[in-house]
Scaffold this motif. Structure first.
Motif, PDB file in Angstrom:
ATOM      1  N   UNK A  64       0.802  -1.220   0.000  1.00 16.86           N
ATOM      2  CA  UNK A  64       0.000   0.000   0.000  1.00 16.86           C
ATOM      3  C   UNK A  64       0.830   1.264   0.000  1.00 16.86           C
ATOM      4  N   UNK A  65       2.093   1.177  -0.400  1.00 16.99           N
ATOM      5  CA  UNK A  65       2.982   2.332  -0.433  1.00 16.99           C
ATOM      6  C   UNK A  65       4.290   2.022   0.267  1.00 16.99           C
ATOM      7  N   UNK A  66       5.143   3.037   0.350  1.00 20.63           N
ATOM      8  CA  UNK A  66       6.473   2.840   0.927  1.00 20.63           C
ATOM      9  C   UNK A  66       6.388   2.399   2.386  1.00 20.63           C
ATOM     10  N   UNK A  67       5.614   3.113   3.194  1.00 12.32           N
ATOM     11  CA  UNK A  67       5.565   2.808   4.627  1.00 12.32           C
ATOM     12  C   UNK A  67       5.074   1.398   4.881  1.00 12.32           C
ATOM     13  N   UNK A  68       4.021   0.986   4.197  1.00 12.26           N
ATOM     14  CA  UNK A  68       3.490  -0.352   4.398  1.00 12.26           C
ATOM     15  C   UNK A  68       4.441  -1.434   3.929  1.00 12.26           C
ATOM     16  N   UNK A  69       5.167  -1.157   2.849  1.00 17.69           N
ATOM     17  CA  UNK A  69       6.118  -2.141   2.337  1.00 17.69           C
ATOM     18  C   UNK A  69       7.323  -2.258   3.256  1.00 17.69           C
TER      19      UNK A  69
END
Length: 248
Positions: free
Chosen positions: A117-122
């Motif tokens: 779901x984006x950089x933070x989630x990855x």
């Protein structure tokens, strides 16, 4: 569970499914000082070029996970081709929920942060597989310059300016997430050309061979508009890089 066919048609000749050349990928492996036996997990591993070449050149071991059946089979074939099938394995599956059975030394998602779901989630997802003190690799686009209008944003396959960071913002975001940036390799315009232009050739060859396929109209439309959109928008405004991170 699979990638849409258009993806595998578009990138049928690619060994690396991002705008990074083989030389840059090799330079990244060298820059990370990978020790023999480094255990890696690569989420959204595509056709496995990073794991296979690093297994060959640095004696890493590990697992790649990708949702594409076509790419997974090609990754397995590539591992056999370069003689590392006993060091790496490739799993067909949804990388968005994949966590290693045991902590790994290197956890990566190079160019597919939508799985989290984006950089933070990855980053959070990869962190669940990474041992303390391990290396994380994130491949991510960024704005080379601020897009001046919505048509430029959409020409870069984005919906809004907020879909990507400027490079200083992206580096700062990694820090906000609690990680130090310890290495990076950035694509240049030639890297983009080699990645993007090869898609046009793949599309044309496929179209010539499959003029009556149900995807033919979609492929024809992409080939007719894609090159102009790329040189007007993506090539000028969108950057891309792989960033090596270590938790603080």
């Amino acid at each position: 569970m699979d990638l849409p066919r258009i993806w595998t048609i578009r990138e049928s000749s690619h060994r690396v499914h991002n705008p990074i050349t083989a030389d840059k990928l090799a330079a990244l492996g060298q820059a990370l000082h990978l020790a023999p036996g480094t255990r890696a997990l690569d989420l959204a591993s595509g056709t496995g070029e990073m794991l296979c070449t690093w297994a060959r050149d640095h004696r890493v071991t590990g697992t790649g996970v990708d949702i594409s059946t076509v790419f997974t089979e090609k990754a397995r074939a590539r591992a056999a081709e370069v003689g590392v099938a006993d060091q790496v394995d490739f799993v067909h599956g949804d990388a968005s929920g994949y966590v290693a059975d045991e902590p790994v030394d290197l956890a990566s998602c190079v160019g597919a942060t939508w799985i989290g779901g984006g950089v933070a989630g990855t980053v959070e997802l990869l962190g669940r597989s990474l041992r303390p003190g391990g290396l994380m690799l994130i491949g991510e686009p960024y704005w080379r310059q601020a897009p001046p209008a919505q048509d430029v944003i959409e020409g870069c396959h984005a919906g809004s300016r907020a879909d990507f960071w400027m490079l200083p913002e992206l580096i700062g975001h990694f820090g906000d997430l609690g990680y130090d940036v310890v290495e990076m390799v950035l694509a240049d315009q030639d890297s983009w050309d080699r990645y993007q232009a090869a898609q046009w050739f793949n599309l044309r060859c496929w179209l010539d061979q499959n003029p009556d396929d149900e995807l033919a109209a979609e492929v024809r439309a992409e080939l007719a508009t894609g090159p102009a959109r790329y040189v007007q928008h993506t090539r000028e405004y969108l950057g891309w890089g792989v960033f090596a991170l270590m938790s603080r």
